[in-house]
Write an enzyme that holds these catalytic residues in place. Sequence first.
Site, PDB file in Angstrom:
ATOM      1  N   LYS A   1       0.798  -1.218   0.039  1.00  0.00           N
ATOM      2  CA  LYS A   1      -0.107   0.134   0.059  1.00  0.00           C
ATOM      3  C   LYS A   1       0.821   1.449  -0.060  1.00  0.00           C
ATOM      4  O   LYS A   1       2.132   0.944   0.430  1.00  0.00           O
ATOM      5  CB  LYS A   1      -0.998  -0.111   1.258  1.00  0.00           C
ATOM      6  CG  LYS A   1      -0.137   0.073   2.639  1.00  0.00           C
ATOM      7  CD  LYS A   1      -1.013  -0.096   3.665  1.00  0.00           C
ATOM      8  CE  LYS A   1      -0.348  -0.120   5.121  1.00  0.00           C
ATOM      9  NZ  LYS A   1      -1.481  -0.816   6.284  1.00  0.00           N
TER      10      LYS A   1
ATOM     11  N   ARG B   1     -10.452  -0.300  15.006  1.00  0.00           N
ATOM     12  CA  ARG B   1     -10.569   0.684  13.791  1.00  0.00           C
ATOM     13  C   ARG B   1     -11.417   0.075  12.971  1.00  0.00           C
ATOM     14  O   ARG B   1     -12.619   0.704  12.546  1.00  0.00           O
ATOM     15  CB  ARG B   1      -9.032   0.422  13.466  1.00  0.00           C
ATOM     16  CG  ARG B   1      -8.719   1.494  12.333  1.00  0.00           C
ATOM     17  CD  ARG B   1      -7.052   1.439  11.963  1.00  0.00           C
ATOM     18  NE  ARG B   1      -6.813   0.140  11.274  1.00  0.00           N
ATOM     19  CZ  ARG B   1      -5.612  -0.028  10.725  1.00  0.00           C
ATOM     20  NH1 ARG B   1      -4.639   1.214  10.823  1.00  0.00           N
ATOM     21  NH2 ARG B   1      -5.239  -0.831  10.181  1.00  0.00           N
TER      22      ARG B   1
ATOM     23  N   TYR C   1      12.271  31.622   4.972  1.00  0.00           N
ATOM     24  CA  TYR C   1      10.697  32.208   5.369  1.00  0.00           C
ATOM     25  C   TYR C   1      10.747  32.523   6.890  1.00  0.00           C
ATOM     26  O   TYR C   1      10.988  32.088   7.501  1.00  0.00           O
ATOM     27  CB  TYR C   1       9.633  31.302   4.763  1.00  0.00           C
ATOM     28  CG  TYR C   1       9.398  31.104   3.337  1.00  0.00           C
ATOM     29  CD1 TYR C   1       9.331  32.353   2.389  1.00  0.00           C
ATOM     30  CD2 TYR C   1       9.443  29.897   2.635  1.00  0.00           C
ATOM     31  CE1 TYR C   1       9.125  32.203   1.102  1.00  0.00           C
ATOM     32  CE2 TYR C   1       9.141  29.898   1.348  1.00  0.00           C
ATOM     33  CZ  TYR C   1       9.076  30.857   0.640  1.00  0.00           C
ATOM     34  OH  TYR C   1       9.132  30.834  -0.715  1.00  0.00           O
TER      35      TYR C   1
ATOM     36  N   MET D   1       8.515  24.732   0.364  1.00  0.00           N
ATOM     37  CA  MET D   1       7.855  23.653  -0.395  1.00  0.00           C
ATOM     38  C   MET D   1       8.730  22.738  -1.093  1.00  0.00           C
ATOM     39  O   MET D   1       8.897  21.609  -1.185  1.00  0.00           O
ATOM     40  CB  MET D   1       6.890  24.541  -1.440  1.00  0.00           C
ATOM     41  CG  MET D   1       5.864  23.456  -2.232  1.00  0.00           C
ATOM     42  SD  MET D   1       4.709  24.086  -3.343  1.00  0.00           S
ATOM     43  CE  MET D   1       3.863  25.162  -2.456  1.00  0.00           C
TER      44      MET D   1
HETATM   45  C1  LIG Z   1      -0.465  -1.814   6.910  1.00  0.00           C
HETATM   46  C2  LIG Z   1      -0.751  -2.861   7.347  1.00  0.00           C
HETATM   47  C3  LIG Z   1       0.020  -4.249   7.682  1.00  0.00           C
HETATM   48  C4  LIG Z   1       1.556  -3.738   7.522  1.00  0.00           C
HETATM   49  O1  LIG Z   1       2.093  -3.588   8.794  1.00  0.00           O
HETATM   50  P1  LIG Z   1       3.609  -3.373   8.953  1.00  0.00           P
HETATM   51  O2  LIG Z   1       3.547  -3.004  10.388  1.00  0.00           O
HETATM   52  O3  LIG Z   1       4.051  -2.314   8.010  1.00  0.00           O
HETATM   53  O4  LIG Z   1       4.075  -4.723   8.728  1.00  0.00           O
HETATM   54  C5  LIG Z   1      -0.661  -5.200   7.930  1.00  0.00           C
HETATM   55  N1  LIG Z   1      -1.966  -5.289   7.932  1.00  0.00           N
HETATM   56  C6  LIG Z   1      -3.072  -4.382   8.048  1.00  0.00           C
HETATM   57  C7  LIG Z   1      -4.245  -4.489   8.276  1.00  0.00           C
HETATM   58  C8  LIG Z   1      -2.312  -3.239   7.780  1.00  0.00           C
HETATM   59  O5  LIG Z   1      -3.074  -2.019   7.474  1.00  0.00           O
END
Ligand SMILES: *Cc1c(COP(=O)(O)O)cnc(C)c1O
Length: 370
Positions: free
Chosen positions: A38, A136, A264, A313
């Site tokens: 991801k 969550r 800045y 930036m």
């Molecule tokens: C991002 C995520 C992972 C990976 O977690 P890491 O700590 O990066 O290994 C695994 N499972 C879910 C549901 C996640 O959202």
Amino acid sequence: MSSIKETVLQINLAHLTHNFNYLKSKVNPGVKILAVVKASGYGSDASIIAKHLEKAGADYFAVAYVSEGITLRKSGVKTPILVLHPQPVNFKKLIEYQLQPSLYSSRVLSAFIETAAEQNQKDYPVHIKFNSGLNRIGFSKNDVEHILDTLHKTKAIKVAALLSHLAASEDATEKEFTIKQINSFKEMTTQMIDKLGYTPILHQSNTSGILNYPEAHFDMVRAGIGLYGYGNDAKYDSELKPVAGLKSVISQIHELEPGESLGYNRAFIASEFTKTATIPIGHADGISRQYGNKKGFVTIQNKRAYIIGNVCMDMIMVDVTDIDCKEGDEVVIFDSNSSAAQVAEISGTISYELLTAISPRVKRVVIDDN
Ligand SMILES: *Cc1c(COP(=O)(O)O)cnc(C)c1O
């Protein structure tokens, strides 16, 4: 002379292979490895990472959103892809691209069944997500009967896997809580399997779950940060190799007399003679303003140069008063020696955030010294 001519994110595939094999060595031979790619492969490049890991033997991939899964399919990834956090509005696309949804609530489960049925699907593979304490997303124990009822009424979907997610697997002081999460997952999945009549894949562990909780490996593990070279603990960091290296060059050197300001809002005022280097990377590239004013640093000629003044930036300015350097010299923001975990920690964040913030504007360069 440095081979670096502009800001680049180097992606080291030999390191990726090393990390994959290291994590694989931590689980029993039958346990599948799901690689989490991801957020552009934790800020690198999801397609490059996935195609490499597909060859290395990854059994599954996961992304957060449907659009990320589509990107992987378009680049030719054939391995099953789990979408961890899909939204019903994208379910038709999800099916079109043969992605597998994580279904985490009754609303989402019903919506998916409806779309799958409309698309004439039979036994479409889905993952059912349980909440074991992270609070969550996920079904609770009280939902088991309802899920089973719903599943028995449709032929459109079939449960490929049951999953949950750990909240504090990297934290040794939360061991008791984590064990509770593991037991809660076992309890909920046992109830499901008893009534399902078949046994789906069970998966609960992220990287730190893989490293710290063998009892949470089940049938598959989900490796994210570990694949990219970080183990959330110095002991594991030393075994892993950072995949991403963020490098740049010195654009210009300035010499400030006492009393002169820099950047800045005149956030830095020189109290003595100060030599500064301007570097072409800024908050639009993922170096957030929290690294400004001496919170963050870069490495030049193997020495730390702290960011002074506010992060702009497109640029940062660093203090090189005590560093023998010149325009065009290489600058390391993070790499294997100065890891993203160290840089992140100093300014109060974690490797995950620093890595995933690197914007698409930064050129990705693959290093493959296998
Ligand atoms: C991002 C995520 C992972 C990976 O977690 P890491 O700590 O990066 O290994 C695994 N499972 C879910 C549901 C996640 O959202």
